[in-house]
Design a protein around this motif. Structure first.
Motif, PDB file in Angstrom:
ATOM      1  N   MET A  19     -12.583 -18.970   5.826  1.00 19.73           N
ATOM      2  CA  MET A  19     -13.758 -19.768   5.478  1.00 19.73           C
ATOM      3  C   MET A  19     -14.888 -19.582   6.494  1.00 19.73           C
ATOM      4  O   MET A  19     -16.057 -19.753   6.173  1.00 19.73           O
ATOM      5  N   ALA A  20     -14.523 -19.218   7.736  1.00 16.58           N
ATOM      6  CA  ALA A  20     -15.527 -19.057   8.786  1.00 16.58           C
ATOM      7  C   ALA A  20     -16.582 -18.019   8.396  1.00 16.58           C
ATOM      8  O   ALA A  20     -17.780 -18.206   8.662  1.00 16.58           O
ATOM      9  N   VAL A  21     -16.128 -16.929   7.754  1.00 17.06           N
ATOM     10  CA  VAL A  21     -17.077 -15.874   7.379  1.00 17.06           C
ATOM     11  C   VAL A  21     -18.111 -16.388   6.383  1.00 17.06           C
ATOM     12  O   VAL A  21     -19.283 -16.004   6.436  1.00 17.06           O
ATOM     13  N   PHE A  22     -17.708 -17.303   5.499  1.00 15.89           N
ATOM     14  CA  PHE A  22     -18.639 -17.840   4.507  1.00 15.89           C
ATOM     15  C   PHE A  22     -19.638 -18.807   5.141  1.00 15.89           C
ATOM     16  O   PHE A  22     -20.795 -18.884   4.721  1.00 15.89           O
ATOM     17  N   ILE A  23     -19.189 -19.521   6.159  1.00 18.40           N
ATOM     18  CA  ILE A  23     -20.102 -20.411   6.894  1.00 18.40           C
ATOM     19  C   ILE A  23     -21.165 -19.584   7.607  1.00 18.40           C
ATOM     20  O   ILE A  23     -22.349 -19.923   7.603  1.00 18.40           O
ATOM     21  N   VAL A  24     -20.729 -18.464   8.198  1.00 11.56           N
ATOM     22  CA  VAL A  24     -21.669 -17.567   8.875  1.00 11.56           C
ATOM     23  C   VAL A  24     -22.664 -16.983   7.869  1.00 11.56           C
ATOM     24  O   VAL A  24     -23.876 -16.934   8.123  1.00 11.56           O
ATOM     25  N   SER A  59     -30.919 -12.396  -0.909  1.00  6.58           N
ATOM     26  CA  SER A  59     -30.178 -12.364  -2.174  1.00  6.58           C
ATOM     27  C   SER A  59     -28.923 -11.512  -2.062  1.00  6.58           C
ATOM     28  O   SER A  59     -27.889 -11.824  -2.661  1.00  6.58           O
ATOM     29  N   ALA A  60     -29.017 -10.444  -1.285  1.00  3.52           N
ATOM     30  CA  ALA A  60     -27.845  -9.585  -1.090  1.00  3.52           C
ATOM     31  C   ALA A  60     -26.719 -10.339  -0.388  1.00  3.52           C
ATOM     32  O   ALA A  60     -25.540 -10.090  -0.654  1.00  3.52           O
ATOM     33  N   VAL A  61     -27.088 -11.292   0.476  1.00  2.02           N
ATOM     34  CA  VAL A  61     -26.069 -12.042   1.220  1.00  2.02           C
ATOM     35  C   VAL A  61     -25.170 -12.832   0.281  1.00  2.02           C
ATOM     36  O   VAL A  61     -23.944 -12.835   0.432  1.00  2.02           O
ATOM     37  N   PHE A  62     -25.772 -13.509  -0.751  1.00  2.00           N
ATOM     38  CA  PHE A  62     -24.885 -14.273  -1.628  1.00  2.00           C
ATOM     39  C   PHE A  62     -24.069 -13.366  -2.554  1.00  2.00           C
ATOM     40  O   PHE A  62     -22.976 -13.730  -2.983  1.00  2.00           O
ATOM     41  N   VAL A  63     -24.562 -12.163  -2.838  1.00  2.00           N
ATOM     42  CA  VAL A  63     -23.757 -11.209  -3.605  1.00  2.00           C
ATOM     43  C   VAL A  63     -22.603 -10.692  -2.739  1.00  2.00           C
ATOM     44  O   VAL A  63     -21.464 -10.555  -3.212  1.00  2.00           O
ATOM     45  N   ILE A  64     -22.878 -10.421  -1.472  1.00  2.00           N
ATOM     46  CA  ILE A  64     -21.829  -9.996  -0.539  1.00  2.00           C
ATOM     47  C   ILE A  64     -20.773 -11.094  -0.397  1.00  2.00           C
ATOM     48  O   ILE A  64     -19.566 -10.831  -0.416  1.00  2.00           O
ATOM     49  N   SER A  65     -21.244 -12.342  -0.286  1.00  2.00           N
ATOM     50  CA  SER A  65     -20.327 -13.478  -0.188  1.00  2.00           C
ATOM     51  C   SER A  65     -19.430 -13.555  -1.424  1.00  2.00           C
ATOM     52  O   SER A  65     -18.202 -13.730  -1.306  1.00  2.00           O
ATOM     53  N   GLY A  66     -20.032 -13.391  -2.595  1.00  2.00           N
ATOM     54  CA  GLY A  66     -19.258 -13.420  -3.834  1.00  2.00           C
ATOM     55  C   GLY A  66     -18.269 -12.279  -3.919  1.00  2.00           C
ATOM     56  O   GLY A  66     -17.145 -12.446  -4.418  1.00  2.00           O
TER      57      GLY A  66
END
Length: 243
Positions: free
Chosen positions: A1-6, A38-45
């Motif tokens: 989960m830490a990676v998603f917080i970052v 926008s790329a960040v939330f695609v990477i997160s997904g």
């Protein structure tokens, strides 16, 4: 989960810089800042999907995120559609705006399909709740037009269709949060907050389209972006958390 917080922190930080850089107009640097956000939330997904065991839900939500990125790009193409002829430039902007809204609508439809599948699998679809949330959202949207004395003009019908899709997506996400994932409080909160933030973001954007003089301010731009990007991030994280 830490990676998603970052990633969430990075997304909000980049979106904030973009908000400042893109006011009062979007230049090339601002465009690419938005693409990074926008790329960040695609990477997160994508990371969430790689770790998830909910393949169909993950594919649908990740696809919705990608269409969100496409919509973001189309709605910020100002520096690339400039033309010496003001009329041609205006037409170009209208075309990319319509295409951008269509991309977002496709994204909402993908979210809708993902949430429908989940509420059906869990047997928790509540038609009165769905219709109630949907109707509330539509009433607020239509009421705002009259209360704020807005004049949508030709963009009124497309905005109404888009709003109907957004409200449907929100109603299903909230239904899933209320009845489908009661054993997962963090996910409940995410699925409730994300659509509310999404509706807030799109509402501020709609106000700007209807009356740029009153609502095209720097503060409204920050509100638009700093509700939109966290909403997309929360949906991306839901891919990992839903079981």
């Amino acid at each position: 989960m830490a990676v998603f917080i970052v990633l969430m922190a990075i997304d909000i930080a980049v979106a904030s810089v973009y908000a400042k850089k893109s006011y009062p107009s979007v230049d090339v640097t601002a465009f690419w800042l938005k693409m990074l956000a926008s790329a960040v939330f695609v990477i997160s997904g994508s990371i969430a999907y790689a770790q998830s065991d909910k393949e169909i839900y993950g594919k649908l939500v990740l696809s919705a995120l990608v269409f969100g990125l496409v919509g973001d790009a189309l709605l910020s193409l100002d520096p690339y559609v400039k033309n010496s002829d003001p009329e041609k430039e205006k037409k170009n902007l209208i075309v990319v705006t319509v295409l951008g809204a269509a991309a977002f609508l496709v994204g909402h439809i993908l979210y809708i399909v993902a949430f429908i599948k989940e509420v059906k699998i869990r047997g928790v679809f509540r038609l009165p709740v769905f219709l109630g949330v949907w109707a509330l959202g539509m009433c607020i949207a239509v009421g705002a037009v009259f209360i704020l004395k807005l004049k949508p003009g030709k963009i009124g019908p497309p905005i109404l269709v888009y709003t109907a899709g957004l409200c449907a997506m929100s109603a299903l996400s909230i239904s899933l949060a209320l009845f489908g994932v009661k054993d997962n409080i963090p996910l409940q909160i995410m699925l409730f907050i994300a659509p509310v933030m999404f509706m807030t973001s799109d509402a501020t954007l709609g106000l700007k389209f209807c009356d740029d003089k009153r609502f095209g301010t720097a503060k409204m731009r920050y509100l638009t972006l700093l509700t939109y990007y966290p909403a997309q991030m929360l949906f991306s994280i839901s891919i990992l958390m839903i079981k």
